[in-house]
Every structure is written in structure tokens, then in C-alpha cells.
Write an enzyme that holds these catalytic residues in place. Structure first.
Site, PDB file in Angstrom:
ATOM      1  N   ASP A 195       9.184  18.168  12.217  1.00 35.40           N
ATOM      2  CA  ASP A 195       8.408  16.920  12.193  1.00 35.40           C
ATOM      3  C   ASP A 195       8.310  16.241  13.700  1.00 35.40           C
ATOM      4  O   ASP A 195       9.503  15.699  13.741  1.00 35.40           O
ATOM      5  CB  ASP A 195       8.502  15.879  10.864  1.00 35.40           C
ATOM      6  CG  ASP A 195       7.375  15.737  10.513  1.00 35.40           C
ATOM      7  OD1 ASP A 195       6.467  15.942  10.763  1.00 35.40           O
ATOM      8  OD2 ASP A 195       7.978  14.862   9.660  1.00 35.40           O
ATOM      9  N   HIS A 200       1.498   4.127  13.782  1.00 37.71           N
ATOM     10  CA  HIS A 200       3.087   4.068  12.563  1.00 37.71           C
ATOM     11  C   HIS A 200       4.478   3.876  13.251  1.00 37.71           C
ATOM     12  O   HIS A 200       4.961   3.471  12.621  1.00 37.71           O
ATOM     13  CB  HIS A 200       3.370   5.697  12.426  1.00 37.71           C
ATOM     14  CG  HIS A 200       4.110   6.164  11.866  1.00 37.71           C
ATOM     15  ND1 HIS A 200       3.739   5.652   9.885  1.00 37.71           N
ATOM     16  CD2 HIS A 200       4.329   7.057  11.259  1.00 37.71           C
ATOM     17  CE1 HIS A 200       5.147   6.202   9.886  1.00 37.71           C
ATOM     18  NE2 HIS A 200       6.012   7.150  10.337  1.00 37.71           N
ATOM     19  N   GLU A 244       3.454  10.579   3.176  1.00 34.15           N
ATOM     20  CA  GLU A 244       3.005  10.706   4.716  1.00 34.15           C
ATOM     21  C   GLU A 244       2.445  12.170   5.115  1.00 34.15           C
ATOM     22  O   GLU A 244       2.484  12.711   4.896  1.00 34.15           O
ATOM     23  CB  GLU A 244       4.776  11.032   5.459  1.00 34.15           C
ATOM     24  CG  GLU A 244       5.133   9.764   5.425  1.00 34.15           C
ATOM     25  CD  GLU A 244       6.524   9.397   6.958  1.00 34.15           C
ATOM     26  OE1 GLU A 244       6.821  11.188   7.186  1.00 34.15           O
ATOM     27  OE2 GLU A 244       7.109   8.685   7.187  1.00 34.15           O
ATOM     28  N   GLU A 256      -0.052  13.739   6.941  1.00 35.37           N
ATOM     29  CA  GLU A 256      -0.378  14.393   8.336  1.00 35.37           C
ATOM     30  C   GLU A 256      -0.571  15.738   8.630  1.00 35.37           C
ATOM     31  O   GLU A 256      -1.018  16.023   7.377  1.00 35.37           O
ATOM     32  CB  GLU A 256       1.531  14.990   8.322  1.00 35.37           C
ATOM     33  CG  GLU A 256       2.583  14.086   8.262  1.00 35.37           C
ATOM     34  CD  GLU A 256       3.676  14.623   8.778  1.00 35.37           C
ATOM     35  OE1 GLU A 256       4.145  14.885   9.834  1.00 35.37           O
ATOM     36  OE2 GLU A 256       5.043  13.463   8.357  1.00 35.37           O
ATOM     37  N   ASP A 306       4.318  14.890   3.862  1.00 32.75           N
ATOM     38  CA  ASP A 306       6.016  14.533   4.726  1.00 32.75           C
ATOM     39  C   ASP A 306       6.290  13.870   3.132  1.00 32.75           C
ATOM     40  O   ASP A 306       7.083  12.286   4.086  1.00 32.75           O
ATOM     41  CB  ASP A 306       6.100  14.456   5.971  1.00 32.75           C
ATOM     42  CG  ASP A 306       8.093  13.936   6.021  1.00 32.75           C
ATOM     43  OD1 ASP A 306       8.487  15.146   5.667  1.00 32.75           O
ATOM     44  OD2 ASP A 306       8.534  13.788   7.038  1.00 32.75           O
ATOM     45  N   ARG A 349      11.866   6.962   1.072  1.00 31.00           N
ATOM     46  CA  ARG A 349      12.065   5.278   1.658  1.00 31.00           C
ATOM     47  C   ARG A 349      13.864   4.562   1.827  1.00 31.00           C
ATOM     48  O   ARG A 349      14.586   3.971   3.257  1.00 31.00           O
ATOM     49  CB  ARG A 349      11.295   3.768   1.819  1.00 31.00           C
ATOM     50  CG  ARG A 349       9.934   4.773   2.314  1.00 31.00           C
ATOM     51  CD  ARG A 349       9.653   5.382   3.766  1.00 31.00           C
ATOM     52  NE  ARG A 349       8.387   5.886   3.896  1.00 31.00           N
ATOM     53  CZ  ARG A 349       8.242   6.516   5.102  1.00 31.00           C
ATOM     54  NH1 ARG A 349       9.189   7.035   5.852  1.00 31.00           N
ATOM     55  NH2 ARG A 349       7.273   7.055   5.313  1.00 31.00           N
ATOM     56  N   GLN A 383      16.196   6.712   3.005  1.00 34.18           N
ATOM     57  CA  GLN A 383      16.309   6.753   4.503  1.00 34.18           C
ATOM     58  C   GLN A 383      16.714   5.747   5.600  1.00 34.18           C
ATOM     59  O   GLN A 383      17.313   6.046   6.105  1.00 34.18           O
ATOM     60  CB  GLN A 383      14.472   6.860   4.847  1.00 34.18           C
ATOM     61  CG  GLN A 383      14.161   7.326   6.454  1.00 34.18           C
ATOM     62  CD  GLN A 383      12.783   7.092   6.391  1.00 34.18           C
ATOM     63  OE1 GLN A 383      12.087   6.643   5.775  1.00 34.18           O
ATOM     64  NE2 GLN A 383      12.033   7.161   7.605  1.00 34.18           N
ATOM     65  N   TYR A 411      19.394   6.502   8.155  1.00 32.92           N
ATOM     66  CA  TYR A 411      19.089   7.167   9.548  1.00 32.92           C
ATOM     67  C   TYR A 411      19.621   6.734  11.151  1.00 32.92           C
ATOM     68  O   TYR A 411      19.155   7.655  11.375  1.00 32.92           O
ATOM     69  CB  TYR A 411      17.339   6.888   9.165  1.00 32.92           C
ATOM     70  CG  TYR A 411      16.706   5.597   9.679  1.00 32.92           C
ATOM     71  CD1 TYR A 411      17.936   4.583   9.423  1.00 32.92           C
ATOM     72  CD2 TYR A 411      16.504   5.468  11.196  1.00 32.92           C
ATOM     73  CE1 TYR A 411      17.088   3.533  10.039  1.00 32.92           C
ATOM     74  CE2 TYR A 411      16.025   4.457  11.672  1.00 32.92           C
ATOM     75  CZ  TYR A 411      16.323   3.347  11.320  1.00 32.92           C
ATOM     76  OH  TYR A 411      16.139   1.690  11.455  1.00 32.92           O
ATOM     77  N   LYS A 450      14.174  13.209   3.289  1.00 32.25           N
ATOM     78  CA  LYS A 450      12.560  14.193   3.514  1.00 32.25           C
ATOM     79  C   LYS A 450      12.950  15.007   3.100  1.00 32.25           C
ATOM     80  O   LYS A 450      12.447  15.963   3.655  1.00 32.25           O
ATOM     81  CB  LYS A 450      12.705  14.167   5.610  1.00 32.25           C
ATOM     82  CG  LYS A 450      13.140  12.548   5.851  1.00 32.25           C
ATOM     83  CD  LYS A 450      10.893  12.473   5.868  1.00 32.25           C
ATOM     84  CE  LYS A 450      11.153  11.480   6.765  1.00 32.25           C
ATOM     85  NZ  LYS A 450       9.412  10.743   6.365  1.00 32.25           N
ATOM     86  N   THR A 504       8.398  19.106   0.962  1.00 29.61           N
ATOM     87  CA  THR A 504       7.144  18.693   1.508  1.00 29.61           C
ATOM     88  C   THR A 504       5.826  19.793   1.528  1.00 29.61           C
ATOM     89  O   THR A 504       6.393  20.638   1.227  1.00 29.61           O
ATOM     90  CB  THR A 504       7.990  19.272   3.671  1.00 29.61           C
ATOM     91  OG1 THR A 504       8.356  18.540   3.163  1.00 29.61           O
ATOM     92  CG2 THR A 504       6.342  19.028   3.888  1.00 29.61           C
ATOM     93  N   GLU A 551       3.513   1.144   5.132  1.00 28.26           N
ATOM     94  CA  GLU A 551       3.076   0.619   5.861  1.00 28.26           C
ATOM     95  C   GLU A 551       1.313  -0.034   5.023  1.00 28.26           C
ATOM     96  O   GLU A 551       1.224  -0.704   5.288  1.00 28.26           O
ATOM     97  CB  GLU A 551       2.421   1.919   7.085  1.00 28.26           C
ATOM     98  CG  GLU A 551       3.473   2.605   7.812  1.00 28.26           C
ATOM     99  CD  GLU A 551       3.062   3.024   8.789  1.00 28.26           C
ATOM    100  OE1 GLU A 551       3.055   4.494   8.237  1.00 28.26           O
ATOM    101  OE2 GLU A 551       2.227   3.265   9.804  1.00 28.26           O
TER     102      GLU A 551
HETATM  103 CA    CA Z   1       6.764  12.992   9.007  1.00 28.19          CA
END
Ligand code: CA
Length: 438
Positions: free
Chosen positions: A141, A148, A214, A216, A248, A252, A255, A259, A268, A272, A385
Site C-alpha cells: 500500500d 492525504h 480509506e 483507494e 483499506d 485509527r 494505528q 505506528y 491495517k 482490505t 480527515e
Molecule cells: Ca492505505
């Protein structure tokens, strides 16, 4: 005339299958995406091509003597994944699409006027089940939307230094988890994990409270490269079979705690989702547009000439299914509208960068674009976001608001290229949230 030119000339082409000529259909004769399906009459998974509201059964078409490939290639139409067919190479993909483009043309009588043959090779999409179309050896990914990356950097780190210095020099990416890539329609279980409550010294274990999407796309490797032999940026598109939509799913809160220093892991890896039809680069060719101007100019190995973006409109819709919520006036809210063409790094640059170390890729590998966010707040590609980490909840058409996803929420991605009187679409990429197994 080359197959590519033949197909791109075909903008005004119509099919005898009327549903394919509906300007709102994702699957006109100009698209012809590949997938894997089974149906009520035949539970065997096999290769199909979407047209209008139907699927052309390529295994049945080959068995009826209406679709030939050299050297026993047609056996791959009876396989439960597309990898074998894809490995035959671009000439095979093109010849099949070109042949179908002729068979389905309004002027071609072969299938149009043969009811018995049609009943053997056409399946209603409503009667079919679509499956994960690939055996996916690897899933990568990327993180290629400047908007973003800037939004996330501002929220998780420092708004004045939102974009890290390496971001503008290379397509940042990480190796994701291929085993948990699922087909559209598969329910998504809310993950459990480590969460750090605000102000706490140590984490707690519990269900994710900030479950997100997400928005994508992804491309599928059609021709791999050997270990130690990088793919040049200028050759990279020759290695791509086609594209899908990709969600994805992201936890959060997990994460944010995990992360640093190595990037996302459990946040993650739980799921997916990809859309079931793979739209070929040939079908996308009429929608090729210039990518954003890149400043600073990329290092030499990331340079290519010409246009390498595609004009693909993208949307995400949220439908709540909780019994205690009203379902009128409209149960579904479009929460964002964005476009693939805004992505800073191109697919060719992503693949060149991925392999420049000598890393090999294999047929069926999946390469996610990264969340595709536009410049305006209604075009952001994640709830993180759109709601600014939950501070500004999205108002739903059916009543209520969302900071992040709740159990029973169904999230659907759609995407299409708009032609004159037709559109080349991706179908849907959908999943509903199940409660955590706590
Ligand atoms: Ca992603």
C-alpha cells in the site's frame, strides 16, 4: 491496426445487449472487465467478463468453440482465479477483449441471434456470486496523495511540518497483508487491539473505537520482474494488468499507538476489500490525463514522459443498518467525492520505486494507491480527515452523525471514467461492519 487503437476508436460502439447501452451502466462494451464468478446453475468458480447487467462466461464460450487462445490457454478460463490467464500476457488479454468487443457488438449476429448459445454463455449478474478474482502473492500500500499525507501529518504530528521531507522525493509505501484481502460484500469484523486512552501512561486492550475507511484504487501486476531486476519507470505500465477499487479499512486508535517507529501493523492488517471486476489499462486508455506537476523534479529513476494519470471519479457512500436508526428519507449518504487523477505519484512511479532495490513482483500482486484525498474537505478519502479525527462529525441523510464507523454501517466505494454517453465503471466495493468479537 493495433488492438489498442481499435478499442480506443470504439467510443460510439453499442451492444445488442441493451442494458450495456444504458449511459449509467458501469459495464458498456467499451469496458469488458475480468472477474471470477459462480452462479445458481454452476457452482464452479470461473472467468467472466461483465457486460451490462450480465456476465459472459468465458469457460462456456471457449467450450462452445467461440473463444480460442493459443497453446491451451483457454483452460485458464475454468480456473478459480485469474492468475493463469493474466500470466499469458498482454497479447492474450487484448485478443480476448477484442474478440468479445466483436461478439457483443450490435452488428454481430453470432451470439445476438443464437438463443441457445446465449443461454449457455450469458449469466445474469443478479444470479451470480462474485469472488476474489486473484490469488494475491503480495499486497503493498502506497501513500501517494499529497493532500492525504498532509492532513494526516497535521493531525498526528505537527501542522507546521505535516509533510515529511522524504514524501516529495519518493512514493512512500509499506508491505501490507495479502492474506486478509477480501472480495466486495465480505462483512468486516471490528478489530480488537491496544489503545492508548488520552493522557494514560499505558494502553488498554479493547475494541477499536475509531474504525475508518480509506478510499483507494489498486493496480494488479500482470507481468512480474525477476529478483534483482528493477522495472524502469518508462516500462512500468507494461507490467500492469488493470485496476480495482480498494478500501483499506483502518483502526485509527490502534494505528496512532502502534505506528511509530515501523508504521501500521494491526491497524491495517485485519481486512482490505477490493471490487470484484478488474478494469484493464486498455479500457482506461481513453481517460489518460496528465499527473500533477511534481516539485521538486523526481530523481532520474522516477522520471517518465507523457501523461500517466487517469480521470477516475470516486465516491464513498455510508448506509447505516442499525434497527434503532430511522431509514427515511434516504438511508444512504455520499460522504465524499474525489478523483484518482489528483494522486501526486503515478502507478508507474510507484512500481519503479517498489522494484528499484531489486525487489521482485509477481502476477496478481496488488498495489494500493494510498488514500485518495482531494483539496477540499468534501473530497477527503477517509473519515479521519472528513471529520478531522472525530471533531466534526459527518451528518447523515437518514439522521444522526458519524465520527467513525458504527456496527451495522455499510460502506460502498464506486468509481468510473465518464465518456461521451457511456462510462467505464468499476462496480462496487462494499463491506458492512460487524461487532467486535470481544
Ligand atoms: Ca492505505
Amino acid at each position: 491496426m493495433s488492438a489498442e487503437r481499435e478499442l480506443s476508436r470504439a467510443a460510439s460502439k453499442k451492444s445488442w445487449l441493451e442494458a450495456a447501452n444504458d449511459p449509467a451502466s458501469d459495464f458498456p462494451i467499451q469496458n469488458l472487465p475480468f472477474g471470477i464468478f459462480s452462479d445458481k446453475r454452476n457452482a464452479a468458480r470461473r472467468v467472466g467478463v461483465a457486460i451490462g447487467d450480465a456476465i459472459v462466461d468465458l469457460a462456456a464460450l471457449a467450450a462452445a468453440g467461440q473463444l480460442a487462445l493459443p497453446a491451451g490457454g483457454a483452460q485458464h478460463f475454468s480456473q478459480p482465479v485469474l492468475n493463469g490467464f493474466i500470466a499469458l500476457g498482454r497479447e492474450a488479454w487484448r485478443s480476448v477483449r477484442l474478440h468479445l468487443s466483436t461478439l457483443l457488438d450490435a452488428a454481430c449476429a453470432t451470439l445476438r441471434d443464437d438463443a441457445q448459445l446465449r443461454s449457455r454463455v450469458l449469466v445474469a449478474q443478479a444470479d451470480a456470486t462474485l469472488h476474489l478474482p486473484l490469488d494475491i502473492p503480495g499486497y503493498t500500500d502506497f501513500y501517494s496523495s499529497k493532500e492525504h499525507a498532509t492532513n494526516v501529518g497535521a493531525m498526528f504530528r505537527d501542522p507546521s511540518k505535516a509533510l515529511l521531507p522524504n514524501w516529495s522525493e519518493m512514493p512512500i509505501g509499506y508491505n501490507g497483508r495479502a492474506s486478509s484481502v477480501v472480495a466486495s460484500g465480505t462483512p468486516i469484523r471490528r478489530p480488537m487491539g491496544q489503545l492508548l486512552p488520552p493522557g494514560a501512561a499505558r494502553p488498554v486492550f479493547g475494541a477499536c473505537r475509531k474504525l475508518d475507511i480509506e478510499l483507494e484504487t489498486a493496480f494488479v501486476i500482470g507481468r512480474g520482474n525477476a529478483l534483482g531486476e528493477p522495472i524502469a519507470c518508462s516500462d512500468a505500465e507494461d507490467h500492469i494488468f488493470g485496476m480495482v477499487l480498494l478500501n483499506d479499512w483502518s483502526a485509527r486508535d490502534i494505528q496512532q499507538w502502534e505506528y511509530v517507529p515501523l508504521g501500521p501493523f494491526n491497524a491495517k492488517s485485519f481486512a482490505t476489500t477490493i471490487s470484484p471486476w478488474i478494469v484493464t489499462l486498455d479500457a482506461l486508455e481513453p481517460f489518460r490525463v496528465a499527473q500533477p506537476v511534481q516539485d521538486p523534479p523526481p530523481l532520474a529513476y522516477l522520471r517518465h514522459t507523457g501523461a500517466h494519470a487517469f480521470d477516475i471519479s470516486l465516491e464513498a457512500r455510508l448506509t447505516p443498518h442499525r434497527a434503532d436508526r430511522p431509514v427515511s428519507p434516504s438511508p444512504t449518504t455520499t460522504i465524499t467525492r474525489t478523483n484518482f487523477k489528483q494522486l501526486y505519484w503515478t502507478m508507474a512511479q510507484q512500481l519503479a520505486h517498489h522494484t528499484v532495490s531489486g525487489c521482485n513482483t509477481r502476477v496478481g500482486d496488488l498495489m494500493g494507491s494510498g488514500t485518495i484525498s482531494g483539496a477540499t474537505p468534501d473530497s477527503f478519502g477517509s473519515l479521519l480527515e472528513l471529520t478531522w479525527n472525530g471533531a466534526r462529525p459527518v451528518v447523515l441523510a437518514s439522521g444522526g452523525t458519524r465520527g467513525f464507523l458504527e456496527d451495522g454501517d455499510e460502506l460502498t466505494l464506486t468509481g468510473w471514467c465518464q465518456g461521451e454517453g457511456y462510462r467505464v465503471g468499476f462496480g462496487t466495493c462494499t463491506g458492512m461492519i460487524l461487532p467486535a468479537r470481544g
